[in-house]
Design an enzyme around this catalytic site. Structure first.
Site, PDB file in Angstrom:
ATOM      1  N   GLU A  78      -8.071  21.283   8.504  1.00 26.35           N
ATOM      2  CA  GLU A  78      -7.469  20.065   7.934  1.00 26.35           C
ATOM      3  C   GLU A  78      -6.609  19.394   8.994  1.00 26.35           C
ATOM      4  OE1 GLU A  78      -6.963  17.383   6.110  1.00 26.35           O
ATOM      5  OE2 GLU A  78      -6.880  18.453   4.213  1.00 26.35           O
ATOM      6  N   ASN A 121      -0.156  19.646   1.445  1.00 25.22           N
ATOM      7  CA  ASN A 121      -1.519  19.439   1.919  1.00 25.22           C
ATOM      8  C   ASN A 121      -1.453  18.406   3.052  1.00 25.22           C
ATOM      9  OD1 ASN A 121      -4.256  20.256   1.533  1.00 25.22           O
ATOM     10  ND2 ASN A 121      -4.700  18.287   0.612  1.00 25.22           N
ATOM     11  N   ASN A 145      -4.070  13.859  -0.378  1.00 31.46           N
ATOM     12  CA  ASN A 145      -4.929  14.044   0.781  1.00 31.46           C
ATOM     13  C   ASN A 145      -4.770  12.930   1.807  1.00 31.46           C
ATOM     14  OD1 ASN A 145      -6.622  16.151   1.706  1.00 31.46           O
ATOM     15  ND2 ASN A 145      -7.526  16.266  -0.320  1.00 31.46           N
ATOM     16  N   ASP A 173     -11.539  13.172   0.807  1.00 30.96           N
ATOM     17  CA  ASP A 173     -10.546  14.171   1.232  1.00 30.96           C
ATOM     18  C   ASP A 173      -9.661  13.544   2.309  1.00 30.96           C
ATOM     19  OD1 ASP A 173      -9.429  16.633   2.430  1.00 30.96           O
ATOM     20  OD2 ASP A 173     -10.760  17.634   1.038  1.00 30.96           O
TER      21      ASP A 173
HETATM   22 CA    CA Z   1      -7.719  17.742   2.743  1.00 33.42          CA
END
Ligand code: CA
Length: 289
Positions: free
Chosen positions: A16, A99, A145, A195
């Site tokens: 990520e 996140n 996200n 995402d």
């Molecule tokens: Ca993500």
């Protein structure tokens, strides 16, 4: 067009937060609790271990990095690897974690939270201002996200993954205020879920599709699909332009939740990918506090 190819040998559980800065690509493995740095010119790869899950990494203008750990923000010293908290925990609940997140053009760090199992509405989008204060900007999000800003910083784009939408907001770069939320892009659930995300020099959005084996490019003014880049694994999590000319797209992926059979079918899941494009990105912003 050529296909994205894997770079480095790193195979993240949940890759990520790709970002290009200081001639290197940085990314995180959220659940593997790692920050990675790869310099393609020298081939050097460095890895930092974090004490908690790590949702994203951004450069700090004064040197080093800032990470969003499970509960709050911290400084990461690139030389020693030492991690030092920045302020108090933002969300101390054990069932949530930070996140994805990125800095705005004024150097404020925006990052959001989610439940470990994506429980509806358990997360929020926060802004770490340059004076160290944290503000809750959007409560009740599920999977916070991708986030980015357009070239003149008049618009912010943001993804709460299960909405299958990219939202646009009017943005006041002087204050960090957001207003007038609207839907800029819709992703058909049959194609996966939006995402991570980045923006190119033409103002188009590049959106990683979780469960969609692809990165798609959309014009946020019209919502129109301009391009689709296929990947050899389903869980595509973030992307960032990099390279000396900013015309190379780096893409993170994940293998979390895979059983042995699925990993056999998608052996590259979790790798970092790279593809050269005829499109350029824009430089990333560092945390200015
Ligand atoms: Ca993500």
């Amino acid at each position: 067009m050529s296909q994205p190819s894997p770079v480095t040998s790193v195979q993240s559980l949940l890759g990520e937060g790709a970002i290009w800065y200081r001639s290197a690509l940085y990314w995180v493995d959220i659940l593997g609790k790692r920050v990675h740095r790869y310099d393609p010119a020298t081939g050097e790869h460095r890895e930092y271990v974090t004490p908690e899950t790590v949702g994203t990494v951004v450069p700090r203008a004064t040197g080093g990095l800032v990470v969003a750990l499970q509960h709050g923000f911290a400084h990461l010293d690139e030389e020693s690897g030492e991690v030092t908290p920045l302020g108090e925990p933002v969300d101390p609940r054990p069932e949530t974690r930070f996140n994805d997140g990125k800095c705005d053009p004024a150097g404020r760090l925006w990052a959001g939270t989610m439940g470990f199992n994506s429980e509806p509405g358990m997360g929020s989008l926060y802004m770490l201002d340059v004076d160290g204060r944290v503000e809750e900007k959007i409560p009740g999000v599920t999977t916070s996200n991708g986030i980015c800003w357009n070239r003149d910083a008049a618009e912010m784009y943001y993804i709460d993954t299960p909405t299958h939408e990219v939202w646009a907001f009017d943005y006041d770069v002087k204050t960090g205020a957001i207003a007038n939320r609207r839907v800029a892009v819709k992703i058909d659930p049959a194609e996966g879920a939006p995402d991570g995300m980045t923006i190119d020099a033409d103002g188009n959005l590049w959106i990683a599709l979780w469960g969609g084996s692809a990165v798609v490019c959309h014009n946020p003014a019209t919502g129109e699909r301009l391009r689709k880049i296929e990947l050899p694994c389903e869980q595509v999590t973030s992307c960032a332009f990099g390279g000396p000319d900013l015309n190379e797209l780096y893409i993170t992926t994940a293998r979390v939740g895979y059983n042995e059979e699925k990993l056999k079918a998608q052996p590259l899941a979790g790798r970092l990918f790279h593809i050269e494009l005829d499109v350029k990105g824009v430089p990333a912003f560092a945390y200015a506090g």
